[in-house]
Motif scaffolding. Structure first.
Motif, PDB file in Angstrom:
ATOM      1  N   UNK A 294       0.734  -1.336  -0.164  1.00 46.92           N
ATOM      2  CA  UNK A 294       0.022   0.019   0.021  1.00 46.92           C
ATOM      3  C   UNK A 294       0.820   1.126  -0.085  1.00 46.92           C
ATOM      4  N   UNK A 295       2.057   1.271  -0.270  1.00 49.15           N
ATOM      5  CA  UNK A 295       2.828   2.359  -0.187  1.00 49.15           C
ATOM      6  C   UNK A 295       4.070   2.418  -1.097  1.00 49.15           C
ATOM      7  N   UNK A 296       4.323   3.527  -1.407  1.00 46.75           N
ATOM      8  CA  UNK A 296       5.689   3.544  -2.332  1.00 46.75           C
ATOM      9  C   UNK A 296       6.731   3.439  -1.253  1.00 46.75           C
ATOM     10  N   UNK A 297       7.833   2.698  -2.076  1.00 49.02           N
ATOM     11  CA  UNK A 297       9.039   2.298  -1.195  1.00 49.02           C
ATOM     12  C   UNK A 297      10.054   2.120  -2.158  1.00 49.02           C
ATOM     13  N   UNK A 298      11.555   2.098  -1.585  1.00 45.14           N
ATOM     14  CA  UNK A 298      12.454   1.581  -2.575  1.00 45.14           C
ATOM     15  C   UNK A 298      12.605   0.357  -2.782  1.00 45.14           C
ATOM     16  N   UNK A 299      12.917  -0.026  -3.989  1.00 42.65           N
ATOM     17  CA  UNK A 299      13.348  -1.690  -4.367  1.00 42.65           C
ATOM     18  C   UNK A 299      14.609  -1.945  -4.071  1.00 42.65           C
ATOM     19  N   UNK A 300      15.051  -3.046  -4.325  1.00 40.70           N
ATOM     20  CA  UNK A 300      16.463  -3.528  -3.894  1.00 40.70           C
ATOM     21  C   UNK A 300      17.665  -2.317  -4.414  1.00 40.70           C
ATOM     22  N   UNK A 301      18.768  -2.302  -3.872  1.00 37.83           N
ATOM     23  CA  UNK A 301      19.756  -1.505  -4.439  1.00 37.83           C
ATOM     24  C   UNK A 301      20.113  -1.941  -5.804  1.00 37.83           C
TER      25      UNK A 301
END
Length: 315
Positions: free
Chosen positions: A276-283
């Motif tokens: 449900x939220x914008x986040x960072x994917x893996x480096x």
């Protein structure tokens, strides 16, 4: 305003929940469900119960020739005005094989064909038919992180190689094993995120591209090609994990996917949405060199099927 959304993977699991939620919450949607053979007609009838507008489009996502035919059918229907303007594409279908040796009809490794090439071909063939504001949503997976926190050790992390290697069978060690098949899966999901970043750079303003991660969702059809013990565990044992922070229930994951498709979850183009939220994917998933290399490669792989597609320049 009436509009059309094209969706793959709407027949079961989170896709079925998402499709039902989209139709219920956005009654002006004409949903085009892409499915194999006659199953699409039954799916459209089931989803259309209650007055919703749903039509089937036939395609086997492992076959790029049938993806091309499906895209041509959609374009023709849009041009004739049989369906309202195109505002969305949802690439939710995905597959995980028990090896890395399964070959698709066009000669590509089947995981890469379904999880990467089919979505790309749809996007490229439909891109000049989108009417802004439009949103492309590609279902990713947190297996692309490759760590215990995100997959509880059940799926090996991605093992990136040249796309010319990944697109062929036998790309990973011991290719006849389930571990190789799962590596092909996590690697394909990393590739999907790379392409979302490229779509964000290349597609016209107003056509947003977003990667959606449903988390670990037990009880879906993803492992339908696995052995009987694995299938039993996924259907009967693993669903209990949805009651813990380690997994997501189908209902929650499907409704979150619908939120992304409908824009209820605000996400700028190129985003990775974790439930449900914008986040960072893996480096590892932020690598412009790999992204550009992959774009060039998938363009080559699909070129014979995408002849006539509008160019997509890098900004």
């Amino acid at each position: 305003m009436k509009h059309t959304i094209v969706m793959t993977g709407a027949s079961r699991g989170i896709g079925r929940v998402a499709a039902e939620s989209i139709l219920r919450r956005s009654p002006d949607t004409h949903l085009l469900v892409v499915a194999r053979g006659s199953s699409g007609a039954q799916l459209a009838a089931e989803l259309g119960a209650g007055g919703h507008t749903v039509s089937p489009v036939s395609a086997d996502l492992a076959s790029l020739a049938t993806v091309r035919s499906a895209a041509d059918e959609i374009r023709d229907r849009l041009e004739r005005g049989d369906v309202p303007p195109l505002r969305g594409f949802v690439g939710n279908a995905g597959i995980q094989y028990v090896n890395a040796l399964t070959e698709a009809p066009d000669g590509f490794e089947a995981t890469f064909a379904v999880n990467v090439l089919a979505n790309h071909l749809f996007v490229r063939l439909l891109q000049d038919r989108f009417v802004a504001p439009a949103r492309i949503v590609i279902t990713a997976s947190d297996t692309h992180f490759g760590d215990f926190k995100h997959n509880m050790g059940m799926v090996p992390g991605p093992a990136w190689k040249s796309p010319d290697v990944l697109v062929r069978t036998g790309a990973f060690p011991k290719p006849d094993t389930q571990a190789a098949g799962r590596t092909a899966y996590s690697t394909s999901k990393l590739a999907a995120i790379y392409l979302v970043h490229e779509y964000a750079r290349r597609l016209p303003a107003g056509i947003d591209a977003v990667a959606y991660n449903p988390g670990f969702v037990p009880g879906t059809g993803l492992t339908r090609d696995a052995g009987p013990v694995s299938r039993f565990a996924m259907r009967r044992v693993m669903p209990a994990l949805a009651l813990t922070p380690f997994a997501t229930g189908r209902g929650v994951a499907g409704r979150c996917l619908a939120d992304v498709v409908l824009g209820t979850t605000e996400a700028p183009t190129g985003s990775y949405v974790d439930r449900g939220r914008v986040d960072r994917s893996s480096q590892e998933s932020y690598d412009p060199r790999r992204e550009g290399e992959l774009w060039e490669a998938v363009e080559r792989f699909t070129s014979v099927y995408a002849a006539g597609a509008a160019p997509a320049s890098r900004n």
